[in-house]
Design a protein around this motif. Structure first.
Motif, PDB file in Angstrom:
ATOM      1  N   LYS A   1      32.544  40.123  34.715  1.00  0.00           N
ATOM      2  CA  LYS A   1      31.350  39.266  34.677  1.00  0.00           C
ATOM      3  C   LYS A   1      31.618  38.085  35.605  1.00  0.00           C
ATOM      4  CE  LYS A   1      28.186  37.131  31.327  1.00  0.00           C
ATOM      5  NZ  LYS A   1      28.002  36.770  29.887  1.00  0.00           N
ATOM      6  N   VAL A   2      31.514  38.356  36.900  1.00  0.00           N
ATOM      7  CA  VAL A   2      31.922  37.404  37.933  1.00  0.00           C
ATOM      8  C   VAL A   2      31.444  37.969  39.264  1.00  0.00           C
ATOM      9  CG1 VAL A   2      34.166  38.545  38.246  1.00  0.00           C
ATOM     10  CG2 VAL A   2      33.919  36.129  38.854  1.00  0.00           C
ATOM     11  N   MET A   3      31.349  37.152  40.279  1.00  0.00           N
ATOM     12  CA  MET A   3      31.019  37.655  41.604  1.00  0.00           C
ATOM     13  C   MET A   3      32.044  38.723  42.004  1.00  0.00           C
ATOM     14  SD  MET A   3      28.261  36.247  42.745  1.00  0.00           S
ATOM     15  CE  MET A   3      28.386  36.760  44.465  1.00  0.00           C
ATOM     16  N   GLY A   4      31.560  39.853  42.478  1.00  0.00           N
ATOM     17  CA  GLY A   4      32.434  40.983  42.771  1.00  0.00           C
ATOM     18  C   GLY A   4      32.515  41.959  41.633  1.00  0.00           C
ATOM     19  N   GLY A   5      32.036  41.540  40.436  1.00  0.00           N
ATOM     20  CA  GLY A   5      32.015  42.437  39.285  1.00  0.00           C
ATOM     21  C   GLY A   5      33.394  42.954  38.929  1.00  0.00           C
ATOM     22  N   SER A   6      33.457  44.202  38.530  1.00  0.00           N
ATOM     23  CA  SER A   6      34.740  44.793  38.148  1.00  0.00           C
ATOM     24  C   SER A   6      35.683  44.902  39.342  1.00  0.00           C
ATOM     25  CB  SER A   6      34.515  46.168  37.505  1.00  0.00           C
ATOM     26  OG  SER A   6      33.790  46.026  36.304  1.00  0.00           O
ATOM     27  N   GLY A   7      35.133  44.872  40.551  1.00  0.00           N
ATOM     28  CA  GLY A   7      35.970  44.876  41.745  1.00  0.00           C
ATOM     29  C   GLY A   7      36.754  43.597  41.935  1.00  0.00           C
ATOM     30  N   SER A   8      36.437  42.562  41.137  1.00  0.00           N
ATOM     31  CA  SER A   8      37.204  41.311  41.193  1.00  0.00           C
ATOM     32  C   SER A   8      38.283  41.245  40.124  1.00  0.00           C
ATOM     33  CB  SER A   8      36.268  40.103  41.036  1.00  0.00           C
ATOM     34  OG  SER A   8      35.504  39.914  42.202  1.00  0.00           O
ATOM     35  N   VAL A   9      38.299  42.217  39.203  1.00  0.00           N
ATOM     36  CA  VAL A   9      39.292  42.194  38.118  1.00  0.00           C
ATOM     37  C   VAL A   9      40.028  43.521  38.000  1.00  0.00           C
ATOM     38  CG1 VAL A   9      37.980  40.470  36.833  1.00  0.00           C
ATOM     39  CG2 VAL A   9      37.603  42.886  36.333  1.00  0.00           C
ATOM     40  N   ASN A  10      39.926  44.376  39.012  1.00  0.00           N
ATOM     41  CA  ASN A  10      40.549  45.703  38.923  1.00  0.00           C
ATOM     42  C   ASN A  10      41.900  45.734  39.623  1.00  0.00           C
ATOM     43  OD1 ASN A  10      39.887  45.700  41.636  1.00  0.00           O
ATOM     44  ND2 ASN A  10      38.764  47.623  41.597  1.00  0.00           N
ATOM     45  N   GLY A  11      42.503  46.921  39.644  1.00  0.00           N
ATOM     46  CA  GLY A  11      43.825  47.090  40.243  1.00  0.00           C
ATOM     47  C   GLY A  11      43.802  47.362  41.724  1.00  0.00           C
ATOM     48  N   MET A  12      42.610  47.423  42.336  1.00  0.00           N
ATOM     49  CA  MET A  12      42.448  47.566  43.791  1.00  0.00           C
ATOM     50  C   MET A  12      43.039  48.840  44.362  1.00  0.00           C
ATOM     51  SD  MET A  12      43.237  43.635  44.735  1.00  0.00           S
ATOM     52  CE  MET A  12      44.607  43.797  43.605  1.00  0.00           C
ATOM     53  N   ILE A  13      43.045  49.908  43.585  1.00  0.00           N
ATOM     54  CA  ILE A  13      43.460  51.201  44.140  1.00  0.00           C
ATOM     55  C   ILE A  13      42.279  51.752  44.929  1.00  0.00           C
ATOM     56  CG2 ILE A  13      44.247  53.532  43.628  1.00  0.00           C
ATOM     57  CD1 ILE A  13      45.440  52.473  41.050  1.00  0.00           C
ATOM     58  N   TYR A  14      42.487  51.942  46.215  1.00  0.00           N
ATOM     59  CA  TYR A  14      41.391  52.332  47.101  1.00  0.00           C
ATOM     60  C   TYR A  14      41.394  53.852  47.283  1.00  0.00           C
ATOM     61  CZ  TYR A  14      38.108  52.185  51.003  1.00  0.00           C
ATOM     62  OH  TYR A  14      37.011  52.354  51.814  1.00  0.00           O
ATOM     63  N   VAL A  15      40.423  54.494  46.639  1.00  0.00           N
ATOM     64  CA  VAL A  15      40.281  55.953  46.703  1.00  0.00           C
ATOM     65  C   VAL A  15      38.835  56.286  47.022  1.00  0.00           C
ATOM     66  CG1 VAL A  15      40.489  58.135  45.457  1.00  0.00           C
ATOM     67  CG2 VAL A  15      42.105  56.289  44.989  1.00  0.00           C
TER      68      VAL A  15
END
Length: 542
Positions: free
Chosen positions: A91-105
């Motif tokens: 619940k922030v700018m970037g949504g879950s992409g701002s709090v995830n593990g950043m594994i790019y698949v």
């Protein structure tokens, strides 16, 4: 200085500044369209969001989690001991992409070709590849399959530890699979180093890549406002109602279109609150039916089973003291330690005996940390503090399907989220095979001398005892999709142009539109969906 009041009208109103929403807003604004982007959370400017390795604080510190997470839980899961698992959503700018593990698949070629085969013209692999290449700034070797110069920085972690390196080596040896130099390239199969959307120790969420790094004078971002419904006049969406933090309500009008990008929980909830959804369910909550559509059906998610091994070549300790030292060092020399990268370092895409296609059905992750054994409440986790490597058996082609439903007509009430985890027996079988794959890897000569103990769940768990333990420990990977299904038949809510059936001026563009989940982490595909939506709306093609 008084805050400038928000505008109440634009060409396009986009709801949700998550991975898809930011990409879509960026594309439309870049083309000169007047865009209002509405986000329920606040800014992502804190170092916690910028520095990749600091996500642990957001997930484990109760005050931070309450502030930056929607606080959702799944309904009691019948096939998982009636557990109520956490359903983390940013619940922030970037949504879950701002709090995830950043594994790019990106996902497997077969995933997207299957979408197209179901009638979703324009969503085959050849189409989405153009979008992926446009959005990427791949830091690796030149390839006709990878993009350069796009808004999202992507690199292969150059600093993985010895434990992760030996995990990759042992996996190739024990399972007879290759070490894959680019799982987002020609083939997905094999062991690999994790690719992540970072650059110079900075998280490149879609918020940063598509918005912060761009000059977009026609974009207005409105934060801390919850959209309660889409305003529909006749059969056309004309705007949205927003509830401000103080409880005031206002209407934001869309001259051209409203586009929901609130995710697999938020988008179906807003649609149903607007009278778009299963008619009987809506009437049960006193909501007038505008369009009787299967909104909220087809919900599914990836699942993983964590295992943790004591390792003498893992550098990290899961303790507050160790993490505090890293924070202090980062303050004086930013990006100089593990905080510069994703906590995930190694992985694999594999086939179990249940695999029925060319696409893998098993994904492994490995992190050089102890992982907490139970995920029902992350704010009370207590991982082992010994040097460790945790590996995850991950189901990436689940058969189980569930629903999102309204708990009430109150737009501030959490929806009922029921993915019906493990309701299909094959899903559990795949997870169990993944556990045995991990054990085979950890017994291989390339890594065995470094393994001191399997302490989660422990070597004594086999057969029925292991089956029961997987049910006890299994967690979602926080990759919910499918609840606003794209298609051309009666199961669909949106068509291949992402238009809601029967409603003019309304589209949905986020992970909820996936007919079936992609093989791998869903953040990059969500950004791709936002990017694709921009091309579709603008009519520019790919």
């Amino acid at each position: 200085m008084a805050k400038k009041p928000y505008s109440n009208e634009a060409d396009y109103v986009i709801v949700g500044a998550g991975s898809a929403g930011c990409a879509l807003a960026g594309r439309l604004a870049e083309a000169g369209k007047q865009v209002i982007l509405i986000e329920a959370g606040g800014p992502d400017t804190s170092i916690m969001f910028k520095r990749p390795g600091m996500i642990t604080m957001i997930h484990s510190e109760p005050k931070l989690k309450k502030k930056f997470d929607w606080g959702y839980y799944l309904s009691p899961q019948e096939h998982v001991n009636n557990r109520r698992l956490v359903a983390t959503r940013g619940k922030v700018m970037g949504g879950s992409g701002s709090v995830n593990g950043m594994i790019y698949v990106r996902g497997n070629k077969e995933n997207f070709d299957s979408w197209e085969a179901e009638g979703n013209k324009g969503w085959g692999y050849a189409d989405v590849l153009k979008s992926y290449k446009r959005m990427e700034d791949w830091q690796g070797p030149d390839s006709e399959l990878r993009g350069k110069g796009g808004p999202i920085k992507v690199l292969e972690n150059p600093d993985i530890c010895d434990a992760a390196k030996t995990f990759i080596e042992a996996g190739a040896s024990a399972l007879g699979v290759p070490v894959n130099p680019d799982y987002n390239g020609a083939s997905q199969d094999g062991m690999h180093v994790i690719q992540e959307n970072t650059s110079n120790a900075i998280r490149f969420s879609s918020s940063r890549g598509y918005l912060t790094e761009q000059e977009l004078p026609t974009l207005e971002v409105q934060q801390r406002g919850t959209v309660s419904r889409v305003v529909i006049e006749g059969s056309r969406a004309t705007g949205v109602e927003v509830i401000e933090e103080g409880g005031q309500r206002r209407i934001v009008k869309a001259r051209t279109e409203v586009i929901l990008a609130a995710g697999a929980f938020g988008s179906p909830q807003i649609l149903m609150l607007s009278g778009i959804g299963p008619a009987e369910h809506l009437r049960g909550h006193g909501i007038d039916v505008v369009a009787d559509l299967p909104v909220g059906d087809n919900l599914h998610d990836h699942l993983f089973m964590p295992m943790t091994f004591a390792m003498d070549n893992s550098p990290h300790h899961s303790s507050a003291f160790y993490f505090g030292k890293a924070l202090l060092k980062d303050r004086f020399k930013p990006g100089s330690n593990f905080l510069a990268h994703s906590v995930f370092e190694a992985g694999a895409f594999l086939h179990t005996s249940l695999s029925q296609s060319t696409a893998p059905d098993m994904q492994l992750f490995a992190i050089p940390w102890s992982y907490p054994p139970f995920q029902d409440d992350p704010v009370r986790l207590s991982p082992d503090k010994r040097p460790s490597l945790s590996a995850f058996s991950t189901l990436i082609r689940p058969k189980s399907r569930g629903t999102v439903r309204l708990a009430s007509a109150d737009p501030l009430a959490a929806p009922i989220i029921d993915p019906k985890l493990l309701s299909e027996p094959d899903d559990l079988k795949v997870l169990l095979e993944g556990v045995e794959m991990i054990r085979a890897i950890m017994a291989d000569s390339a890594i065995a001398k470094h393994v001191k103990e399997e302490y989660e769940p422990g070597p004594g768990y086999t057969g029925d005892k292991l089956r029961a333990e997987v049910i006890k420990r299994v967690s979602t990977v926080y990759h919910p999709v499918g609840s606003v299904r794209m298609g051309v038949d009666e199961r669909a809510v949106v068509d291949p142009e992402l238009k809601v059936r029967g409603i003019d001026g309304l589209r949905v563009a986020d992970a909820s539109i996936m007919p079936t989940i992609i093989g791998g982490n869903t953040n990059a595909p969500s950004m791709m969906i936002g990017d694709m939506a921009g091309a579709i709306v603008l009519g520019t093609g790919l």
